[in-house]
Design a protein around this motif. Structure first.
Motif, PDB file in Angstrom:
ATOM      1  N   ILE A   1      23.701   9.478  28.021  1.00 53.89           N
ATOM      2  CA  ILE A   1      23.449   8.376  28.955  1.00 53.89           C
ATOM      3  C   ILE A   1      22.055   8.506  29.558  1.00 53.89           C
ATOM      4  O   ILE A   1      21.696   9.541  30.117  1.00 53.89           O
ATOM      5  N   ILE A   2      21.276   7.433  29.419  1.00 51.67           N
ATOM      6  CA  ILE A   2      20.002   7.300  30.134  1.00 51.67           C
ATOM      7  C   ILE A   2      20.109   6.033  30.972  1.00 51.67           C
ATOM      8  O   ILE A   2      20.519   4.986  30.469  1.00 51.67           O
ATOM      9  N   ALA A   3      19.794   6.131  32.242  1.00 57.95           N
ATOM     10  CA  ALA A   3      19.856   4.968  33.136  1.00 57.95           C
ATOM     11  C   ALA A   3      18.479   4.710  33.739  1.00 57.95           C
ATOM     12  O   ALA A   3      17.644   5.610  33.812  1.00 57.95           O
ATOM     13  N   ALA A   4      18.265   3.474  34.152  1.00 58.76           N
ATOM     14  CA  ALA A   4      16.978   3.113  34.752  1.00 58.76           C
ATOM     15  C   ALA A   4      17.190   2.105  35.873  1.00 58.76           C
ATOM     16  O   ALA A   4      18.146   1.329  35.852  1.00 58.76           O
ATOM     17  N   THR A   5      16.305   2.147  36.847  1.00 61.78           N
ATOM     18  CA  THR A   5      16.389   1.199  37.960  1.00 61.78           C
ATOM     19  C   THR A   5      15.031   1.038  38.624  1.00 61.78           C
ATOM     20  O   THR A   5      14.200   1.942  38.582  1.00 61.78           O
ATOM     21  N   ASN A   6      14.819  -0.132  39.208  1.00 61.45           N
ATOM     22  CA  ASN A   6      13.637  -0.347  40.033  1.00 61.45           C
ATOM     23  C   ASN A   6      14.034  -0.444  41.504  1.00 61.45           C
ATOM     24  O   ASN A   6      13.240  -0.820  42.351  1.00 61.45           O
ATOM     25  N   GLU A   7      15.298  -0.114  41.790  1.00 63.18           N
ATOM     26  CA  GLU A   7      15.809  -0.198  43.150  1.00 63.18           C
ATOM     27  C   GLU A   7      15.940   1.193  43.770  1.00 63.18           C
ATOM     28  O   GLU A   7      15.912   2.205  43.069  1.00 63.18           O
ATOM     29  N   ASN A   8      16.099   1.222  45.072  1.00 63.98           N
ATOM     30  CA  ASN A   8      16.262   2.470  45.805  1.00 63.98           C
ATOM     31  C   ASN A   8      17.738   2.847  45.822  1.00 63.98           C
ATOM     32  O   ASN A   8      18.498   2.412  46.678  1.00 63.98           O
ATOM     33  N   LEU A   9      18.152   3.661  44.833  1.00 56.62           N
ATOM     34  CA  LEU A   9      19.569   4.012  44.729  1.00 56.62           C
ATOM     35  C   LEU A   9      20.052   4.823  45.923  1.00 56.62           C
ATOM     36  O   LEU A   9      21.213   4.711  46.327  1.00 56.62           O
ATOM     37  N   LYS A  10      19.168   5.639  46.480  1.00 54.04           N
ATOM     38  CA  LYS A  10      19.565   6.437  47.635  1.00 54.04           C
ATOM     39  C   LYS A  10      19.945   5.529  48.804  1.00 54.04           C
ATOM     40  O   LYS A  10      20.913   5.793  49.530  1.00 54.04           O
ATOM     41  N   GLN A  11      19.201   4.453  48.957  1.00 51.18           N
ATOM     42  CA  GLN A  11      19.515   3.485  50.012  1.00 51.18           C
ATOM     43  C   GLN A  11      20.829   2.768  49.693  1.00 51.18           C
ATOM     44  O   GLN A  11      21.643   2.514  50.581  1.00 51.18           O
ATOM     45  N   HIS A  12      21.040   2.450  48.412  1.00 51.86           N
ATOM     46  CA  HIS A  12      22.296   1.816  48.000  1.00 51.86           C
ATOM     47  C   HIS A  12      23.486   2.724  48.308  1.00 51.86           C
ATOM     48  O   HIS A  12      24.556   2.247  48.690  1.00 51.86           O
ATOM     49  N   VAL A  13      23.292   4.034  48.130  1.00 52.68           N
ATOM     50  CA  VAL A  13      24.356   4.986  48.448  1.00 52.68           C
ATOM     51  C   VAL A  13      24.660   4.940  49.944  1.00 52.68           C
ATOM     52  O   VAL A  13      25.827   4.907  50.354  1.00 52.68           O
ATOM     53  N   ALA A  14      23.603   4.931  50.758  1.00 54.20           N
ATOM     54  CA  ALA A  14      23.780   4.890  52.215  1.00 54.20           C
ATOM     55  C   ALA A  14      24.480   3.613  52.653  1.00 54.20           C
ATOM     56  O   ALA A  14      25.234   3.611  53.639  1.00 54.20           O
ATOM     57  N   GLU A  15      24.264   2.529  51.901  1.00 53.49           N
ATOM     58  CA  GLU A  15      24.874   1.238  52.229  1.00 53.49           C
ATOM     59  C   GLU A  15      26.213   1.046  51.529  1.00 53.49           C
ATOM     60  O   GLU A  15      26.780  -0.048  51.559  1.00 53.49           O
ATOM     61  N   HIS A  16      26.699   2.088  50.856  1.00 51.95           N
ATOM     62  CA  HIS A  16      27.987   2.072  50.152  1.00 51.95           C
ATOM     63  C   HIS A  16      28.024   1.010  49.047  1.00 51.95           C
ATOM     64  O   HIS A  16      29.073   0.439  48.753  1.00 51.95           O
ATOM     65  N   LYS A  17      26.866   0.797  48.419  1.00 47.66           N
ATOM     66  CA  LYS A  17      26.794  -0.113  47.277  1.00 47.66           C
ATOM     67  C   LYS A  17      26.775   0.657  45.960  1.00 47.66           C
ATOM     68  O   LYS A  17      26.938   0.059  44.890  1.00 47.66           O
TER      69      LYS A  17
END
Length: 441
Positions: free
Chosen positions: A260-276
């Motif tokens: 598995i290779i994943a990619a994002t242009n979003e702030n995943l750490k912030q998404h974690v904090a927001e329970h997303k």
């Protein structure tokens, strides 16, 4: 250090070779060629210093130096009765500085030479930032650990994922891409895991394999992973940890060997904090974490990319465009908010619209760096509202300090130097607060 006598000795050897040899810099200029090269391609004078785009079409058509730079390894190409071997040349620090090409005028095949035909992708590895990333890839490509690629839109995350796949022992197996943000939420589970016969009303009677099954023994690339629906994230985590999954409507699970290779242009750490986004999945994905810097932080890559796209579209449209140093400088002055993707489209437009084979600064379309809101003056004090809690106040101060530093020093390396912190910490904080050159104005 080599002496002048040694240099002459090596040059003599190369001139004695029957096969044409040419050495090109990362900017596409000829650094050296032997007499056989001049003879083979009917050069009336030395081509040292000449740009690749100005060399004879017979050589341009078979050259694979661009792919050599892109992939950072030895490659081979057969075309028009010739076999071309391209080898990257490194400096003492291990960075690619040039490419040497040997041309056989009759078809040949060197078994066991470790060369592989490389796909023509817009991945330039000649600059320091990308060579550091490539070094990590070469150390980890043969392991099956998950990889998370982060970077702004247009920085080449999908191209880097393919490069990782082609550098691994899974290179001959499937590379399957699924865009988590492009598939409707009610369809993405069946697209990812497939479905059993009769799973739902419109389902095929034979069922359908999902992208996970199609990627068996190869690589599954999950683009825009930050947009994967929350309910599916636990199933993806199970796939990564247990190597098993259950198709929609099936009673039995299946086992699969897939990386598995994943990619994002979003702030995943912030998404974690927001329970997303699930925290356990976030940490499971980033076993190996790669940050693709924006193009504005890769000044050394600009010229190689410009020449690469110029060569690409010259070949596509049958043109013979070259570009002046002044035009290259004008392109370098732009911030490129759309990154490599934007540069590619601009070069394509220039190739199609210019009225001459020589591209000058006048041929470059209007490029506008869009500033956002007016920021306080450099020496203005940083003010935080009195009612703000401690953590929020620290974050606000930190963001403003970094914004001002980045406005004055538009690269993570220079920000780190100015603030007395490490480059890794500077990069992390700039990403945390989504600070870019345009936003820092």
């Amino acid at each position: 250090m080599k002496t002048a006598m040694e240099d002459q000795f090596y040059e003599h050897i190369l001139n004695e070779l029957m096969e044409p040899v040419c050495v090109l810099s990362t900017s596409g200029a000829v650094l050296y060629h032997n007499e056989a090269f001049a003879s083979c391609f009917s050069l009336s004078a030395s081509a040292v210093g000449t740009l690749f785009s100005d060399l004879p079409a017979a050589y341009r058509d078979v050259s694979c130096h661009a792919d050599c730079f892109l992939q950072g390894r030895k490659i081979k190409r057969k075309k028009a009765g010739m076999t071309v071997y391209a080898v990257p040349l490194h400096d003492q620090a291990g960075r690619i500085k040039a490419c040497a090409e040997e041309i056989l005028t009759a078809p040949g095949d060197k078994e066991g030479d470790g060369m592989a035909a490389a796909p023509s992708e817009e991945l330039i590895l000649s600059d320091a930032a990308m060579q550091d990333i490539n070094l990590t890839i070469q150390r980890t490509a043969y392991f099956d650990s998950t990889i998370l690629i982060q970077g702004e839109t247009g920085t080449g995350k999908s191209v880097l994922a393919k490069h990782i796949h082609h550098s691994s022992n899974r290179a001959s197996k499937p590379f399957i891409t699924i865009n988590c943000g492009a598939i409707p939420e009610n369809l993405i589970e069946s697209e990812l895991f497939g479905y059993a016969s009769g799973a739902f009303t419109s389902a095929s009677k034979k069922g359908k394999p999902g992208q996970v099954e199609l990627a068996a023994n190869g690589t599954l690339f999950l683009d825009e992973i930050g947009l994967l629906p929350y309910p599916l994230q636990s199933k993806l985590l199970h796939l990564i940890q247990e190597k098993t999954y259950t198709p929609v409507g099936a009673l039995k699970s299946k086992t699969v060997d897939v990386r598995i290779i994943a990619a994002t242009n979003e702030n995943l750490k912030q998404h974690v904090a927001e329970h997303k986004f699930r925290e356990d999945l976030y940490y499971r994905l980033r076993v190996i974490e790669l940050f693709l810097p924006p193009l504005r932080e890769r000044p050394d890559a600009m010229e190689p990319l410009i020449h690469f796209f110029l060569q690409k579209y010259n070949a596509k449209f049958g043109t013979h465009r070259s570009i002046t140093a002044t035009a290259v400088s004008a392109l370098k002055d732009y911030d490129w908010p759309g990154n490599i993707r934007e540069l590619q489209y601009v070069i394509e437009r220039i190739v199609l619209t210019t009225g001459s084979d020589t591209i000058t600064s006048e041929d470059i379309p209007p490029l506008h760096n869009t500033a956002e809101t007016q920021e306080p003056a450099e020496d203005a004090p940083i003010i935080v509202a009195a009612e703000t809690d401690f953590d929020t106040a620290v974050a606000a101060f930190e963001k403003e300090l970094l914004t001002r530093a980045y406005k004055e020093h538009p690269s993570s390396y220079k920000v780190a130097e100015a603030l007395g912190i490490t480059q890794t910490k500077a990069s992390r904080l700039l990403r945390k607060y989504s600070i870019s050159k345009t936003r820092a104005r």
